[in-house]
Design an enzyme around this catalytic site. Structure first.
Site, PDB file in Angstrom:
ATOM      1  N   SER A   1       0.817  -1.208   0.000  1.00 18.75           N
ATOM      2  CA  SER A   1       0.000   0.000   0.000  1.00 18.75           C
ATOM      3  C   SER A   1       0.856   1.265   0.000  1.00 18.75           C
ATOM      4  O   SER A   1       2.006   1.266   0.457  1.00 18.75           O
ATOM      5  CB  SER A   1      -0.914   0.026   1.228  1.00 18.75           C
ATOM      6  OG  SER A   1      -1.707  -1.128   1.266  1.00 18.75           O
TER       7      SER A   1
HETATM    8  N1  SAM Z   1      -0.150  -5.461   4.223  1.00 20.18           N
HETATM    9  C1  SAM Z   1       0.545  -5.646   2.992  1.00 20.18           C
HETATM   10  C2  SAM Z   1       1.854  -4.949   2.927  1.00 20.18           C
HETATM   11  O1  SAM Z   1       2.182  -4.201   3.855  1.00 20.18           O
HETATM   12  O2  SAM Z   1       2.573  -5.166   1.945  1.00 20.18           O
HETATM   13  C3  SAM Z   1      -0.296  -5.287   1.778  1.00 20.18           C
HETATM   14  C4  SAM Z   1      -1.122  -6.393   1.433  1.00 20.18           C
HETATM   15  S1  SAM Z   1      -1.872  -6.524  -0.127  1.00 20.18           S
HETATM   16  C5  SAM Z   1      -2.646  -5.002  -0.367  1.00 20.18           C
HETATM   17  C6  SAM Z   1      -3.196  -7.629   0.384  1.00 20.18           C
HETATM   18  C7  SAM Z   1      -2.740  -8.999   0.806  1.00 20.18           C
HETATM   19  O3  SAM Z   1      -3.869  -9.695   1.343  1.00 20.18           O
HETATM   20  C8  SAM Z   1      -2.222  -9.861  -0.352  1.00 20.18           C
HETATM   21  O4  SAM Z   1      -0.929 -10.304  -0.066  1.00 20.18           O
HETATM   22  C9  SAM Z   1      -3.216 -11.011  -0.410  1.00 20.18           C
HETATM   23  O5  SAM Z   1      -2.637 -12.245  -0.784  1.00 20.18           O
HETATM   24  C10 SAM Z   1      -3.721 -11.042   1.029  1.00 20.18           C
HETATM   25  N2  SAM Z   1      -5.016 -11.698   1.240  1.00 20.18           N
HETATM   26  C11 SAM Z   1      -6.145 -11.637   0.495  1.00 20.18           C
HETATM   27  N3  SAM Z   1      -7.120 -12.377   1.062  1.00 20.18           N
HETATM   28  C12 SAM Z   1      -6.581 -12.929   2.193  1.00 20.18           C
HETATM   29  C13 SAM Z   1      -7.086 -13.795   3.205  1.00 20.18           C
HETATM   30  N4  SAM Z   1      -8.347 -14.263   3.217  1.00 20.18           N
HETATM   31  N5  SAM Z   1      -6.267 -14.134   4.206  1.00 20.18           N
HETATM   32  C14 SAM Z   1      -4.978 -13.697   4.253  1.00 20.18           C
HETATM   33  N6  SAM Z   1      -4.443 -12.880   3.323  1.00 20.18           N
HETATM   34  C15 SAM Z   1      -5.243 -12.502   2.307  1.00 20.18           C
END
Ligand code: SAM
Length: 217
Positions: free
Chosen positions: A65
């Protein structure tokens, strides 16, 4: 004292030019954003862009993000220092790293193994030992470790997953993007003496929250 590196200078500029003018004022959030080396959480080829005012692609089609959104979500939890916080969506690990500089323990869940493996390596390298992580569907939370004083969800879902509401401490705060697959409202949910209130604090665009209580793809 050694002179600041170009990374340190870029990071300070990020705080002064992107965060403070947009209303990020919480000293703990600002200090954490000043401390965590964001350039280590992106691919080497992207490192020079790490402190820019935008999200960046990471592997597996996901994103890290924008710094302002990381700071806004962190500040919204109003952390004092002793909390246990659950993050859903480890991704690059950057948001968990920022939280770990403020609270006592961060529990972070990711559903893509390759991302989690990479993030864990950076946590180890930085000796951020108060972050624990697991590979799972974060929409069902982490029941064995509940309750959590704060919950921060970094992927957008169609609704607030009920298990996360149940696993939030009282009092507690959760920040989560809710909407369709293109645009979401960043919602702040507060639990206080059994009462739940929600308010929208920003319009955002996150990747999909995929899981039992999220999207199917
Ligand atoms: N917090 C992260 C960072 O600082 O880089 C950004 C994360 S990215 C916007 C969203 C993440 O959520 C992705 O890596 C995706 O694989 C994960 N995601 C999506 N659905 C999920 C779930 N049900 N459980 C765990 N992770 C999930």
């Amino acid at each position: 004292m050694s002179s600041p590196s170009p990374w340190d200078i870029n990071r300070e500029r990020m705080v002064e030019e992107q965060l403070i003018p947009r209303g990020i004022h919480d000293p703990k959030t600002l200090q954490a954003m000043r401390t965590v080396p964001r350039h280590l959480f992106v691919d080497d080829a992207m490192a020079a862009l790490a402190y820019g005012d935008h999200p960046l692609p990471i592997s597996s089609g996901q994103t890290i993000s924008q710094p302002y959104i990381v700071a806004l979500m962190t500040q919204a939890l109003q952390l004092k220092g002793g909390e246990r916080v659950l993050e859903i969506g480890t991704g690059s690990g950057y948001q968990a790293a920022v939280l770990s500089r403020i609270c006592e323990r961060v529990f972070t869940i990711e559903r893509i193994d390759a991302l989690l493996v990479r993030a864990r390596k950076i946590f180890d390298r930085l000796r951020y030992h108060n972050i624990v992580s697991r590979l799972d569907d974060g929409t069902i939370g982490w029941p064995d470790e509940a309750p959590f004083d704060g919950i921060l969800v970094t992927a957008g879902g169609p609704k607030i997953p009920q298990p996360l509401v149940d696993q939030l401490a009282d009092p507690g705060r959760m920040i989560i993007p809710v909407g369709d697959q293109y645009l979401q409202n960043l919602q702040l949910l507060e639990k206080n003496q059994g009462e739940i209130t929600t308010k929208t604090i920003e319009t955002v665009r996150f990747v999909n929250l995929i899981g039992v209580h999220g999207w199917t793809t």
